[in-house]
Enzyme design. Structure first.
Site, mmCIF file in Angstrom:
data_model
loop_
_atom_site.group_PDB
_atom_site.id
_atom_site.type_symbol
_atom_site.label_atom_id
_atom_site.label_comp_id
_atom_site.label_asym_id
_atom_site.label_seq_id
_atom_site.Cartn_x
_atom_site.Cartn_y
_atom_site.Cartn_z
ATOM 1 N N CYS A 15 0.809 -1.223 0.000
ATOM 2 C CA CYS A 15 0.000 0.000 0.000
ATOM 3 C C CYS A 15 0.839 1.270 0.000
ATOM 4 O O CYS A 15 0.309 2.363 -0.179
ATOM 5 C CB CYS A 15 -0.947 0.010 1.194
ATOM 6 S SG CYS A 15 -1.969 -1.464 1.285
ATOM 7 N N ARG A 26 -19.787 7.526 -1.723
ATOM 8 C CA ARG A 26 -21.227 7.476 -1.479
ATOM 9 C C ARG A 26 -21.624 8.699 -0.644
ATOM 10 O O ARG A 26 -21.842 8.593 0.569
ATOM 11 C CB ARG A 26 -21.606 6.182 -0.766
ATOM 12 C CG ARG A 26 -21.413 4.944 -1.629
ATOM 13 C CD ARG A 26 -21.674 3.660 -0.838
ATOM 14 N NE ARG A 26 -21.694 2.483 -1.700
ATOM 15 C CZ ARG A 26 -20.613 1.865 -2.161
ATOM 16 N NH1 ARG A 26 -19.422 2.322 -1.837
ATOM 17 N NH2 ARG A 26 -20.716 0.807 -2.935
ATOM 18 N N CYS A 60 -0.259 3.124 5.958
ATOM 19 C CA CYS A 60 0.132 1.866 6.586
ATOM 20 C C CYS A 60 0.351 0.847 5.475
ATOM 21 O O CYS A 60 -0.136 1.016 4.354
ATOM 22 C CB CYS A 60 -0.933 1.387 7.568
ATOM 23 S SG CYS A 60 -2.560 1.096 6.860
#
Length: 397
Positions: free
Chosen positions: A92, A224, A382
């Site tokens: 990541c 959303r 992280c």
């Protein structure tokens, strides 16, 4: 570390992030990086022939051309054939790592201008069948392995990423309500930033095919904005009974890419580039894999120490939202100021295409710092397996 040479960001662009199985599902990670690279080269008025190195971070290697990813991006956008390319993987943190590696090449004078990117097509992650290449035994059932789920599980500690977030929730006394309220804030902040046009400077629109024909995609698909707290509270926990992590307060699986072009001070002068920000420093740190989400704490602390700065010096802070309890644990540990942290929402709202998030965060910080007239910003993520990475930039306006 703090840099040995002046390194400047001269362009920073990203694609809109597509929902899992959404509008970008038919584009490979290479395609997505190409879109971002073309936009960055154009926005920064950077001739492709000035690029000395291409570095792209990618995690899942989900397409048939993935082994060639960085090289193909360079060739597609007109970078000289003689220019080298590197595809890297720090999970990541890969988008951030592409910039870190680019800075290292510039500091060692191996390059003067580097095209750095991060990308992911999670939608194209394939199913695989293992142990059949050399034949199978009669009657042996073939097992399909979901490479995406496998990649999101740390086999060393035998934990899916979501459980590492649950571990942090337990350790830092973070409640389900805390997580849902933070998820709502992420959606609302994304909505406000989007409606105000705060993503326009970083965005590289893409032409996509829809049921209504071709259209230009220039808004993140996963967000959303109409989400309510009640809707979030009604979602079941995914990883643990009575747990905190749900589909609504975790980062969304998505597709997208970002490109940040960096140049030495000499190259900025030689090519008359417009510097948007200076790379001040970076830091990478390991941590306990069972609570991998706490990685930004030592990473940010380390980067600030190396640069001789403090959190109070930072006008903007952006910590990747892998999971709400993970972010909240970092926020609690560092005592982050909510008014300048993840000000435009984060991955819970717009998605987390693994290799692309570091590039997205950096691009947003570059443009948001300039819009606000701030001086310093730090971005961090992280990293599965137990790591953290951070990058500090300074506004040059």
């Amino acid at each position: 570390m703090a840099l040995l040479r002046g390194v400047f960001i001269v362009a920073a662009k990203r694609t809109p992030f597509g929902a899992y199985g959404g509008l970008l599902k038919d584009f490979t990670a290479t395609d997505l990086t190409e879109f971002a690279a073309r936009a960055a080269l154009s926005a920064g008025k950077v001739p492709p022939e000035t690029i000395d190195s291409v570095i792209v971070g990618n995690v899942m290697q989900s397409s048939s051309d993935a082994a060639y990813l960085a090289r193909h991006v360079g060739l597609r956008v007109g970078v000289p054939t003689e220019t080298g390319a590197l595809t890297l993987n720090r999970l990541c943190g890969s988008g951030f790592q592409s910039i870190v590696s680019g800075c290292q090449e510039i500091c060692s004078k191996d390059a003067e201008v580097v095209l750095c990117g991060g990308t992911e097509s999670m939608s194209q992650s394939p199913y695989s069948v293992r142990n059949v290449r050399f034949g199978t035994k009669f009657g042996l059932d073939l097992k399909l392995e979901d490479t995406l789920w496998a990649g999101l599980t740390d086999q060393h500690v035998k934990l899916p990423m979501g459980m590492t977030a649950e571990n942090l929730a337990a350790k830092y006394n973070i409640s389900r309500e805390d997580c849902d309220r933070y998820a709502l804030q992420s959606q609302q902040r994304w909505k406000a930033a989007n409606e105000a046009g705060y993503f326009n400077e970083e965005m590289a629109p893409i032409e996509v095919k829809t049921k209504k024909g071709k259209q230009t995609m220039q808004v993140d698909e996963h967000a959303r904005p109409q989400t309510t707290l009640e809707q979030l509270q009604n979602l079941p926990p995914v990883f643990k009974k009575e747990g905190t992590v749900t589909a609504g307060n975790a980062s969304g699986m998505s597709d997208g890419a970002g490109v940040v072009i960096i140049a030495s001070e000499d190259a900025v002068k030689k090519h008359n580039f417009t510097p948007l920000a200076r790379v001040v420093g970076y830091f990478v740190s390991g941590c306990d894999p069972a609570i991998m989400g706490i990685g930004p704490v030592p990473a940010i602390t380390g980067a600030l120490k190396k640069a001789g700065l403090s959190l109070k010096d930072m006008d903007l802070i952006d910590v990747n939202e892998a999971f709400a309890p993970q972010f909240l644990a970092v926020q609690k540990s560092l005592d982050l100021d909510p008014s300048k942290t993840n000000v435009s929402g984060g991955a819970i709202a717009l998605g987390h295409p693994l290799g692309g998030s570091g590039s997205r965060i950096t691009a947003h910080l570059v443009h948001e710092l300039r819009r606000r007239g701030g001086k310093y910003a730090v971005g961090s993520a992280c990293i599965g397996g137990g790591q953290g990475i951070s990058l500090i930039i300074q506004n040059t306006a």
